[in-house]
Design a protein around this motif. Structure first.
Motif, short mmCIF file in Angstrom:
data_model
loop_
_atom_site.label_atom_id
_atom_site.label_comp_id
_atom_site.label_asym_id
_atom_site.label_seq_id
_atom_site.Cartn_x
_atom_site.Cartn_y
_atom_site.Cartn_z
N LEU A 151 -18.75 -17.78 -5.55
CA LEU A 151 -17.33 -18.21 -5.37
C LEU A 151 -17.19 -19.37 -6.51
O LEU A 151 -16.26 -19.33 -7.36
CB LEU A 151 -16.98 -18.55 -4.26
CG LEU A 151 -16.42 -17.70 -3.16
CD1 LEU A 151 -16.01 -18.24 -1.73
CD2 LEU A 151 -15.19 -16.79 -3.71
N VAL A 152 -18.13 -20.50 -6.50
CA VAL A 152 -17.90 -21.56 -7.45
C VAL A 152 -18.08 -20.97 -8.85
O VAL A 152 -17.46 -21.43 -9.74
CB VAL A 152 -19.40 -22.46 -6.98
CG1 VAL A 152 -19.36 -23.24 -8.14
CG2 VAL A 152 -18.80 -23.34 -5.82
N CYS A 153 -19.16 -19.99 -8.99
CA CYS A 153 -19.37 -19.42 -10.31
C CYS A 153 -18.18 -18.68 -10.85
O CYS A 153 -17.99 -18.81 -11.98
CB CYS A 153 -20.48 -18.52 -10.40
SG CYS A 153 -22.29 -19.51 -10.08
N THR A 192 -23.89 -30.72 -1.83
CA THR A 192 -23.64 -29.31 -2.33
C THR A 192 -22.29 -28.93 -2.14
O THR A 192 -21.44 -28.57 -2.44
CB THR A 192 -24.63 -28.15 -1.86
OG1 THR A 192 -25.75 -28.38 -2.44
CG2 THR A 192 -24.07 -26.74 -2.33
N SER A 193 -21.91 -29.20 -0.73
CA SER A 193 -20.71 -28.46 -0.03
C SER A 193 -19.68 -29.58 -0.82
O SER A 193 -18.50 -29.19 -1.16
CB SER A 193 -20.59 -28.92 1.68
OG SER A 193 -19.31 -28.69 1.95
N ALA A 194 -19.92 -30.92 -0.80
CA ALA A 194 -18.99 -31.69 -1.53
C ALA A 194 -18.77 -31.34 -2.92
O ALA A 194 -17.61 -31.51 -3.62
CB ALA A 194 -19.44 -33.38 -1.49
N ALA A 195 -19.83 -31.07 -3.66
CA ALA A 195 -19.62 -30.67 -5.11
C ALA A 195 -18.86 -29.27 -5.32
O ALA A 195 -18.41 -29.13 -6.27
CB ALA A 195 -20.91 -30.55 -5.84
N PHE A 196 -19.20 -28.56 -4.29
CA PHE A 196 -18.48 -27.06 -4.20
C PHE A 196 -16.84 -27.30 -3.99
O PHE A 196 -16.08 -26.60 -4.38
CB PHE A 196 -18.92 -26.15 -3.11
CG PHE A 196 -20.31 -25.54 -3.61
CD1 PHE A 196 -21.00 -25.79 -4.78
CD2 PHE A 196 -20.74 -24.51 -2.98
CE1 PHE A 196 -22.16 -25.18 -5.10
CE2 PHE A 196 -21.84 -23.81 -3.18
CZ PHE A 196 -22.69 -24.44 -4.48
N HIS A 197 -16.69 -28.22 -3.19
CA HIS A 197 -15.15 -28.47 -2.76
C HIS A 197 -14.07 -28.53 -3.86
O HIS A 197 -13.02 -27.65 -3.77
CB HIS A 197 -15.14 -29.59 -1.86
CG HIS A 197 -13.72 -29.40 -1.06
ND1 HIS A 197 -12.72 -30.23 -1.50
CD2 HIS A 197 -13.43 -28.97 0.15
CE1 HIS A 197 -11.64 -30.16 -0.49
NE2 HIS A 197 -11.85 -29.22 0.31
N PRO A 198 -14.19 -29.22 -4.77
CA PRO A 198 -13.12 -29.19 -5.71
C PRO A 198 -13.05 -27.93 -6.64
O PRO A 198 -11.95 -27.64 -7.23
CB PRO A 198 -13.79 -30.44 -6.85
CG PRO A 198 -14.69 -31.01 -6.36
CD PRO A 198 -15.33 -30.13 -5.27
N VAL A 199 -14.11 -27.11 -6.76
CA VAL A 199 -14.19 -26.05 -7.32
C VAL A 199 -13.62 -24.76 -6.42
O VAL A 199 -12.69 -23.62 -6.76
CB VAL A 199 -15.34 -25.36 -7.92
CG1 VAL A 199 -15.46 -24.13 -8.73
CG2 VAL A 199 -15.85 -26.65 -8.86
#
Length: 167
Positions: free
Chosen positions: A75-77, A130-137
């Motif tokens: 999803l992030v990618c 990781t969860s925090a970094a994924f959240h904006p994307v």
């Protein structure tokens, strides 16, 4: 006409999405294969807390968690607006993968119960990061990491209890 539909299915967005998801799963499951297997007799010999799950529970939990992590990575990618927007999410995800595997090396491979605790705590923090970094994307990707956070919280407590009982 039917062959055109099949060609679209095999080369269109659905195929690209499937390939991306399989690639993400290959990364998540493949990285774990870098960790050597260890002699299980040592673990069996340890004093265990009464609440230690039976051995068969661990793969039953980790396999779905790895699948969720694979989907989160995919999803992030696919949702990142730019390649630059992937830098932090991929860095934190890579750290999380490394730290989870390194904990296995320290705990099972080197048999350093007490020494594994800082690695476990750092692993736990890397999942939160990781969860925090994924959240904006992708909010969904961030939320897909949360079950791993819960399980690693349990694992950290178990690790702590193993240290208390065996050192």
């Amino acid at each position: 006409m039917a062959s055109k539909g099949l060609l679209e299915l095999l080369t269109g967005p659905a195929a690209t999405n499937a390939a991306g998801l399989l690639g993400s799963a290959a990364v998540v499951f493949g990285v774990q294969q870098l960790v050597p297997s260890f002699d299980p007799s040592w673990y069996k010999s340890l004093k265990k807390p009464s609440w230690t799950p039976p051995n068969y529970v661990f793969p039953m939990v980790w396999i779905p968690l790895k699948i969720m992590q694979s989907v989160a990575l995919w999803l992030v990618c696919t949702k990142a607006p730019t390649a630059g927007a992937l830098a932090m999410p991929l860095a934190t995800f890579g750290a999380h993968m490394f730290l989870g595997n390194w904990w296995n090396v320290v705990f099972f491979g080197r048999r350093q119960l007490k020494g594994s605790l800082p690695w476990m705590y750092t692993f736990w923090a890397s999942i939160a990061a990781t969860s925090a970094a994924f959240h904006p994307v992708s909010h969904a990707a961030a939320y897909l990491m949360l079950p791993t956070q819960v399980w690693v919280t349990i694992a950290a407590k178990l690790n702590y209890d193993f240290v208390k009982l065996n050192t």
